[in-house]
Design an enzyme around this catalytic site. Structure first.
Site, mmCIF file in Angstrom:
data_model
loop_
_atom_site.group_PDB
_atom_site.id
_atom_site.type_symbol
_atom_site.label_atom_id
_atom_site.label_comp_id
_atom_site.label_asym_id
_atom_site.label_seq_id
_atom_site.Cartn_x
_atom_site.Cartn_y
_atom_site.Cartn_z
ATOM 1 N N HIS A 30 11.839 -38.687 -10.638
ATOM 2 C CA HIS A 30 11.260 -38.925 -9.314
ATOM 3 C C HIS A 30 9.846 -38.350 -9.190
ATOM 4 O O HIS A 30 9.373 -38.152 -8.073
ATOM 5 C CB HIS A 30 12.179 -38.356 -8.231
ATOM 6 C CG HIS A 30 13.512 -38.997 -8.182
ATOM 7 N ND1 HIS A 30 13.711 -40.272 -7.708
ATOM 8 C CD2 HIS A 30 14.731 -38.554 -8.603
ATOM 9 C CE1 HIS A 30 14.993 -40.591 -7.806
ATOM 10 N NE2 HIS A 30 15.634 -39.564 -8.355
ATOM 11 N N TRP A 75 -3.671 -2.341 -1.314
ATOM 12 C CA TRP A 75 -3.551 -3.721 -1.787
ATOM 13 C C TRP A 75 -4.276 -4.586 -0.769
ATOM 14 O O TRP A 75 -3.917 -4.615 0.402
ATOM 15 C CB TRP A 75 -2.082 -4.129 -1.896
ATOM 16 C CG TRP A 75 -1.852 -5.465 -2.534
ATOM 17 C CD1 TRP A 75 -1.786 -5.751 -3.853
ATOM 18 C CD2 TRP A 75 -1.629 -6.700 -1.842
ATOM 19 N NE1 TRP A 75 -1.541 -7.092 -4.045
ATOM 20 C CE2 TRP A 75 -1.435 -7.697 -2.829
ATOM 21 C CE3 TRP A 75 -1.567 -7.066 -0.496
ATOM 22 C CZ2 TRP A 75 -1.187 -9.032 -2.507
ATOM 23 C CZ3 TRP A 75 -1.333 -8.392 -0.170
ATOM 24 C CH2 TRP A 75 -1.148 -9.354 -1.163
ATOM 25 N N LYS A 115 8.977 -15.805 -13.013
ATOM 26 C CA LYS A 115 8.687 -14.685 -13.905
ATOM 27 C C LYS A 115 7.525 -15.006 -14.839
ATOM 28 O O LYS A 115 6.646 -14.176 -15.074
ATOM 29 C CB LYS A 115 9.937 -14.335 -14.730
ATOM 30 C CG LYS A 115 11.014 -13.637 -13.953
ATOM 31 C CD LYS A 115 10.597 -12.228 -13.568
ATOM 32 C CE LYS A 115 11.372 -11.742 -12.360
ATOM 33 N NZ LYS A 115 10.939 -12.292 -11.083
ATOM 34 N N LYS A 170 4.431 -4.609 -5.490
ATOM 35 C CA LYS A 170 5.883 -4.488 -5.636
ATOM 36 C C LYS A 170 6.600 -4.639 -4.307
ATOM 37 O O LYS A 170 7.513 -5.429 -4.172
ATOM 38 C CB LYS A 170 6.229 -3.141 -6.280
ATOM 39 C CG LYS A 170 7.718 -2.921 -6.508
ATOM 40 C CD LYS A 170 8.285 -3.938 -7.483
ATOM 41 C CE LYS A 170 9.757 -3.741 -7.738
ATOM 42 N NZ LYS A 170 10.319 -4.816 -8.561
ATOM 43 N N GLU A 223 13.702 -19.016 -10.911
ATOM 44 C CA GLU A 223 13.416 -17.613 -11.207
ATOM 45 C C GLU A 223 12.702 -17.466 -12.543
ATOM 46 O O GLU A 223 11.771 -16.664 -12.682
ATOM 47 C CB GLU A 223 14.724 -16.811 -11.190
ATOM 48 C CG GLU A 223 14.595 -15.362 -11.629
ATOM 49 C CD GLU A 223 13.743 -14.501 -10.719
ATOM 50 O OE1 GLU A 223 13.489 -13.338 -11.082
ATOM 51 O OE2 GLU A 223 13.309 -14.968 -9.642
ATOM 52 N N CYS A 279 0.832 -1.195 0.000
ATOM 53 C CA CYS A 279 0.000 0.000 0.000
ATOM 54 C C CYS A 279 0.870 1.250 0.000
ATOM 55 O O CYS A 279 2.016 1.230 0.414
ATOM 56 C CB CYS A 279 -0.901 0.011 1.228
ATOM 57 S SG CYS A 279 -1.867 -1.499 1.454
ATOM 58 N N ASN A 307 -1.033 1.590 6.309
ATOM 59 C CA ASN A 307 -0.335 0.456 5.712
ATOM 60 C C ASN A 307 -0.001 -0.532 6.816
ATOM 61 O O ASN A 307 0.358 -0.121 7.924
ATOM 62 C CB ASN A 307 0.976 0.890 5.054
ATOM 63 C CG ASN A 307 0.782 1.675 3.786
ATOM 64 O OD1 ASN A 307 -0.335 1.833 3.308
ATOM 65 N ND2 ASN A 307 1.867 2.181 3.235
ATOM 66 N N GLY A 308 -0.079 -1.819 6.502
ATOM 67 C CA GLY A 308 0.258 -2.833 7.488
ATOM 68 C C GLY A 308 -0.940 -3.701 7.840
ATOM 69 O O GLY A 308 -1.967 -3.682 7.158
#
Length: 631
Positions: A527, A81, A508, A626, A504, A2, A119-120
């Site tokens: 496996h 968010w 993405k 982000k 990674e 946020c 925020n939080g």
């Protein structure tokens, strides 16, 4: 996650608040809003607090504000968010408190006592909500934040700062708060615990003070920034401010100095690129070069004046990180053990904090974060310190972040502002910083000769040029992406230090194209994962020319025997050629231990062009943010 912007001035702050929200859009959000005190600019106004909220983008919020012709000298704004409660106008910030009143009584917004952004996460909000409901406070949202607005109102006795101070003693969890009151039109108060908050100072003929969750929000308004510390409370008026600690003790300018901070607003411009992610992929040669600019030789002092003392006293490394930063830590484990010969453990920060661990106080605790504010990683760092770890180091992209301030040592990468949610240049510069750490520890522990370390550094300094050559492969990667657009699933394979690169690459692809993608060490195929392989499951293989190549080729044959289609990033002299069911892109050169930095670039481009072809929101993928500043 946020974003918060708030301000108190002698002139209209609404344009500054909206610009701040636009600067923070890169963090990700699903709703936004703004509240102002109308009497702050027009003393004859009796309308009090007024807010506008939207579940669309900030541009839509601006359209609403323009239509209402909102102007004020005191205001707060927010991008949310969602955590508690779905994205909706009722759950969007700012939240109001109207004081206790009968449930059937509909209160006009101008009657609100408190306006607040947060925020939080408030962990004890359910207990507080029940207490406040018993006092006839009416809740209109599903959020934990609304509890804070009502709690402050319930203890308000004519002084907003005192009310905030008292209310925060009841809050458990993480918060950055900015609060206004109807009866104090020229005042804005704030507090922080576990979530970042900065104070921006404007002096001169038009003094003003601002609160923000990120200095980036105030770019172009002021470069004079005060970083509030854990537990701080702040009281703002247009021409003055006060800061106290959690116990109410005043803090002076030596304890909370004003710093000149360049927020690099120009980095937020797209220039010729279509998306920020594309821009940031192509900025990697420059970002890597900047990160290595001052590295003329290897020495502990690259990580701080006290590094030599700390390095002398350690016998192992513990890396704590989340997401992409965790994968950079996994690569570093291979380097640290192979080159520096130092035992290394890598843990997901959000798991480490909540398990019984056996602390080795002679370990160097390395935390990795782009923002330096990642909540899980900060909590893991604090947990490690509580267990007796005193040797702490962060690899971070923000020199003024909480993580840098709380670690004994730091290496600041110079990626610049990264706006795309899917990290690219932050990842590769982290790898560069971790490679330098490897060389510094190898030097300190005498596990490599001076000549060997010098050769490693020479290779690292060539990396920006090598990355530039890899970026030239983009046309071939676009060809691969045309096939991936039609796929629902993908498998990524790697071995050794390239297994984290496969992880990674899969991350993405799933982040921005929404294709389900998984990564495995290639030797694990037989496996279990081999059961998934069909002609509809593309298999991406990272195939450097290293000691594991022949084993990797056998794993590739296992895929082909089941009808799988291979997409191979192969170094020269690997004898892997294009054929039916095998698509090969040849890397420009093999780069030894540093090969992971090169091989991740095509995987970034593959994810980008696949998402582009699918028409997803590349820079703001759904459900993601982000800066993850909540646990």
């Amino acid at each position: 996650m946020c974003g918060i912007v708030g301000g108190v001035a002698h002139q209209d702050v609404v344009p500054v608040l909206l610009q701040g929200l636009q600067r923070l859009e890169y963090r990700g959000y699903d709703s936004c809003g703004l509240a102002v005190h109308t009497a702050s600019l027009n003393p004859t106004s009796d309308q009090g607090l007024h807010r506008t909220r939207s579940t669309a983008r900030v541009a839509q919020l601006q359209t609403q504000i323009d239509a209402e012709n909102l102007q004020a000298a005191t205001g707060i704004a927010h991008t949310r968010w969602a955590t508690h409660g779905a994205p909706s106008v009722d759950n969007a910030h700012p939240h109001f408190s109207f004081g206790p009143h009968p449930k059937e009584q509909k209160m006009p917004e101008s009657a609100a006592h408190i306006a607040l952004v947060h925020n939080g996460i408030i962990e004890n909000y359910e207990v507080l909500r029940r207490e406040l409901e018993a006092k006839n406070y009416i809740f209109t949202s599903d959020t934990d934040t609304e509890v804070v607005a009502h709690l402050i109102d319930s203890v308000y006795n004519g002084d907003l700062f005192d009310a905030l101070k008292e209310a925060t003693t009841r809050l458990h969890g993480a918060y950055a708060l900015a609060v206004m009151h109807r009866d104090e039109p020229h005042r804005l108060v704030g507090a922080r615990a576990g979530s970042p908050l900065v104070l921006g100072v404007v002096t001169g003929d038009a003094p003003a003070h601002y609160l923000a969750s990120d200095a980036m929000a105030l770019s172009g308004v002021t470069d004079q920034i005060i970083y509030l510390e854990e537990g701080d409370l702040v009281d703002l008026q247009a021409g003055k401010y006060w800061i106290t600690d959690a116990q109410g003790r005043p803090l002076n300018t030596e304890q909370r100095p004003v710093q000149t901070v360049q927020a690099f607003a120009a980095a937020a411009e797209l220039e010729p690129y279509q998306h920020y992610m594309q821009k940031e992929i192509f900025e990697q040669p420059r970002a890597l070069a900047d990160t290595l600019t001052d590295v003329l030789e290897i020495s502990p002092e690259l990580f701080g004046d006290a590094a030599h003392r700390h390095f002398n006293d350690i016998d192992s490394v513990l890396i704590l990180a989340c997401g992409t930063s965790y994968y950079s830590g996994l690569v570093a484990k291979y380097w640290l053990e192979a080159i520096a010969k130092i035992p290394t453990q890598v843990e997901i920060a959000s798991e480490y904090r909540y398990r019984e661990s056996v602390p080795t106080t002679k370990a160097l605790v390395v935390v990795i974060s782009q923002s330096g504010e990642t909540a899980d990683t900060l909590a893991a760092l604090r947990h490690a310190k509580s267990l007796g770890h005193v040797h702490t180091l962060t690899v971070c992209n923000v020199a003024t972040s909480t993580m840098v301030r709380e670690c004994a040592l730091a290496y600041i990468t110079r990626a610049g502002v990264e706006i795309g949610v899917a990290s690219t240049k932050a990842f590769t510069t982290q790898l560069a910083g971790l490679y330098l750490l490897t060389l510094a520890l190898a030097q300190n522990k005498h596990t490599q000769s001076d000549e060997s370390i010098a050769q490693h550094l020479h290779s690292l300094r060539h990396i920006p040029a090598a990355v530039q050559a890899v970026l030239a492969l983009e046309p071939q990667i676009i060809s691969w992406a045309r096939s991936f657009i039609r796929m629902d699933n993908a498998l990524f394979l790697g071995r050794g230090a390239h297994y984290p690169i496969a992880l990674e690459g899969a991350l993405k692809l799933k982040e921005i194209s929404y294709i389900h993608a998984e990564a495995y060490p290639a030797g694990e195929l037989k496996h279990g994962p081999l059961a998934l392989v069909t002609s509809a499951m593309p298999v991406v293989v990272v195939a450097p020319n290293d000691a594991l190549l022949e084993k990797l080729k056998s794993n590739m044959q296992e895929v082909r025997a089941r009808g799988g289609v291979l997409y191979v990033l192969a170094d020269a002299h690997t004898s892997i050629e294009n054929s039916e069911g095998i698509h090969v892109i040849r890397m420009p050169e093999h780069y030894g231990a540093l090969s992971p930095i090169l091989h991740v670039i095509p995987l970034q481009l593959l994810a980008y062009h696949t998402a582009l072809g699918k028409g997803t929101d590349v820079d703001k993928p759904r459900n993601l943010a982000k800066s993850v500043t909540v646990e």
